[in-house]
Design a protein around this motif. Sequence first.
Motif, PDB file in Angstrom:
ATOM      1  N   ILE A   1       1.371  -7.388  -3.418  1.00  0.00           N
ATOM      2  CA  ILE A   1       1.803  -6.106  -2.868  1.00  0.00           C
ATOM      3  C   ILE A   1       1.267  -4.922  -3.666  1.00  0.00           C
ATOM      4  N   TYR A   2       1.161  -5.070  -4.987  1.00  0.00           N
ATOM      5  CA  TYR A   2       0.685  -3.949  -5.799  1.00  0.00           C
ATOM      6  C   TYR A   2      -0.821  -3.755  -5.660  1.00  0.00           C
ATOM      7  N   ASP A   3      -1.568  -4.841  -5.473  1.00  0.00           N
ATOM      8  CA  ASP A   3      -3.005  -4.703  -5.221  1.00  0.00           C
ATOM      9  C   ASP A   3      -3.259  -4.020  -3.887  1.00  0.00           C
ATOM     10  N   ILE A   4      -2.442  -4.339  -2.882  1.00  0.00           N
ATOM     11  CA  ILE A   4      -2.578  -3.694  -1.571  1.00  0.00           C
ATOM     12  C   ILE A   4      -2.313  -2.199  -1.695  1.00  0.00           C
ATOM     13  N   ILE A   5      -1.265  -1.839  -2.436  1.00  0.00           N
ATOM     14  CA  ILE A   5      -0.929  -0.424  -2.589  1.00  0.00           C
ATOM     15  C   ILE A   5      -2.015   0.306  -3.365  1.00  0.00           C
ATOM     16  N   MET A   6      -2.547  -0.332  -4.420  1.00  0.00           N
ATOM     17  CA  MET A   6      -3.622   0.308  -5.192  1.00  0.00           C
ATOM     18  C   MET A   6      -4.859   0.544  -4.334  1.00  0.00           C
ATOM     19  N   LYS A   7      -5.173  -0.404  -3.477  1.00  0.00           N
ATOM     20  CA  LYS A   7      -6.332  -0.230  -2.600  1.00  0.00           C
ATOM     21  C   LYS A   7      -6.093   0.899  -1.610  1.00  0.00           C
ATOM     22  N   LEU A   8      -4.858   0.969  -1.072  1.00  0.00           N
ATOM     23  CA  LEU A   8      -4.528   2.062  -0.156  1.00  0.00           C
ATOM     24  C   LEU A   8      -4.624   3.416  -0.848  1.00  0.00           C
ATOM     25  N   LYS A   9      -4.206   3.471  -2.086  1.00  0.00           N
ATOM     26  CA  LYS A   9      -4.237   4.725  -2.833  1.00  0.00           C
ATOM     27  C   LYS A   9      -5.652   5.118  -3.255  1.00  0.00           C
ATOM     28  N   GLY A  10      -6.573   4.157  -3.263  1.00  0.00           N
ATOM     29  CA  GLY A  10      -7.957   4.467  -3.604  1.00  0.00           C
ATOM     30  C   GLY A  10      -8.292   4.309  -5.068  1.00  0.00           C
ATOM     31  N   PHE A  11      -7.474   3.586  -5.843  1.00  0.00           N
ATOM     32  CA  PHE A  11      -7.785   3.370  -7.251  1.00  0.00           C
ATOM     33  C   PHE A  11      -8.934   2.370  -7.381  1.00  0.00           C
ATOM     34  N   PRO A  12      -9.981   2.710  -8.118  1.00  0.00           N
ATOM     35  CA  PRO A  12     -11.093   1.765  -8.318  1.00  0.00           C
ATOM     36  C   PRO A  12     -10.731   0.703  -9.356  1.00  0.00           C
ATOM     37  N   TYR A  13      -9.905  -0.239  -8.967  1.00  0.00           N
ATOM     38  CA  TYR A  13      -9.385  -1.261  -9.878  1.00  0.00           C
ATOM     39  C   TYR A  13     -10.388  -2.403  -9.996  1.00  0.00           C
TER      40      TYR A  13
END
Length: 750
Positions: free
Chosen positions: A562-574
């Motif tokens: 769930i946190y990876d999905i949210i980070m991708k939605l937010k646009g963080f280049p993780y």
Amino acid sequence: MESDRHEEAQQLLMIEPLIDRDQMMRSESALLRRSAINSTSQVALVGAKVCPIESLDYEIIENDFFKQDWRSGEKVEIFKYIFMKWTLCFLVGVMGGLVGFFINLAVENVAGTKFVITSNLMLDRKFMYAFGSFAAINLGLTLFSAIITAFISPATAGSGIPEVKAYLNGVDAPGIFSVRTLVVKILGNISVVSASLYVGKAGPMVHTVSCIAALLSQGGSKKYRLTWRWLRFFKNDRDRRDLITCGSAAGLAAAFRAPVGGVLFALEEMASWWRSALLWRTFFTTAVVAVILRGLIDVCNSGKCGLFGKGGLIMFDVTSTNTSYHVADVPIVLLLGVIGGLLGSLYNSLLDKTLRVYNYINNKGRAHKIILACAICVVTTFLLFGLPWVSKCKPCPADASEACPTIGRSGNYKKYQCLPGHYNDLASLFFNTNDDAIRNLFSKNTDTVFQPTSLLIFFVTNYFLGILSYGIVAPTGLFVPIILTGASYGRFIGRLSGSRTSLNHGLFAVLGAASFLGGTMRMTVSLCVVLLEITNNLLLLPLVMLVLLVSKTVADMFNNNIYDIIMKLKGFPYLEAHAEPYMRQLTVSDVIKGPLQSFDGIEKVRNIVHVLKTTGHNGFPVIDGPPFSDYRAWFGLILREHILKGSGKADKIEDIEITEEEMEMFIDLHPFTNASPYTAGETMSLAKALMMFREAGLRHLLVVPKDSGRPPVVGILTRHDFMAEHVLGMYPHLENSRWKKLRLHLPKFV
């Protein structure tokens, strides 16, 4: 010492022209040609606001000044450095424990007062007044949280875990660790949780204590003049990253009173870089949190904490110490794991779609954000107050271990609208704080307290309200709603199992919570330990391990955590810990775009000013040629920050006043240049370069040629160059690679 070093830097900066005019013109012309490159600015959704983001640099910059400091360092300075590390960890633990206690205490008392007022009105059969009071208080608390979040600190919206996780991976965003963020996060989370929305405290608490760690590591806040010189000891991203890692562990430890679980959470989910020394400091920090909470709980047990002072801090007592289970119980535990994986992956998918819709609404302005939050509050209030009316009142059991019915306080037997001697089981779940509802579901010797239909209604309501509530403009967490949802369907399956299993229904609730946590968050070790710590029962270990492994394996076949999905939605280049298969088919030279921007070892001031003003780059190769080298060869890498700090104490080139005469002078960049940066040969695979980039915590990776007859530097790789959007944008045929499809359907630990 710092002032002496600054004066020395100023003397090194300005050098009279040593090169003839023709050579100067050739150098300047070449530099201007190289500067014809468009810099791409990166932005991300930080909380509820779109902000520019920067990469952090965890690499040790080995320039002349660093070497001088290293050689001149005395044992006293080294001892002071180590002592300050442990001192700051102690302070993070103390402040994290105090803040965690304050948030729990505030929520229990604010929400408790609300429930007492409503219950008293219902006891007098004034149901409409009771609903009006309940709705008005909830709406007021939600409105307060939404307003301070939208207008004062939009970065506090959401749990904050994606922002902290991205920071520890090397992505910095403005405002995520400011004093304003800290204050709004605390007040906003207390308000929105007390408003009975299906949000949690754990995620915001992780962000809150990480905020404290960040502020301590930089000596406070310059903006609000809250600075302490004796704390201003760490001046690099590496030490700040380590302390924030300790803060994230302390935050979870404070939320669940789970010190070991907090350490493992930081290791498994948050940190992208780990070592044994950091493990010790993190463990020390969470131990301090546990001691602080233990002492404060003793105060609450003496009755000095108000209405429900000990509510969120006591452990959930699930079963007796003689927990028993048999091999025949394993199939139903496996079934719980499969159900948790399926429901968890669906939950993540629905949350993904919901957040996209919310983002569209939130982009319309602050008013729309606040209206959305209030609308969710109104819907939640109607459901919480109205659904218990569909449940039939049940007679109080003769062997009840607590008062039945309970009036105006927490417990398994809420009276609600029932006659004396009866209780409403659905009200015992809905008309409580989230912590008390979990405690009721986890309780032992209560197998017949909750009806199957009540548990099913509670599960469905929780499932969808948890999805709808997370994306509002307020500090909201996911841990507690997910635990509550999992516990409800776990207990429901326990009721359906009947006499076919020896497991009690409180244990079913714990296993259901574990399966749903594994299906949504995809953590295993840390969640297992957290659940054992909050239930205070090591005998549950084998079953919890089994259900977590099954639920994670099933859910990984469908989508990410769930946190990876949210980070991708937010646009963080993780940067992930693994390389995608298509990266093996590419070399680093395949993803470099545009001409290279570089400086000569001795460069003209005007050229440097021009480049710094017209580009957004933060790192520049330094190239040496005659008379410093027989042929053009790279000397190292210089950072924008070091050029600016060497010229003064400015943060931007526009803040530095340079005369026309100084513009014609030359600067010796060698003392400020990192002479040993990380490099990659141009034939290195992109996958191998990604691993080096992530594990070393780099911001720039120089790509050097294989042949000596070519330019000394081929290009620079940054975080953006490893992103799938960038790589697949250049090579779209790799999008449909069969290896990529296979990788998406494999569990993440394969």
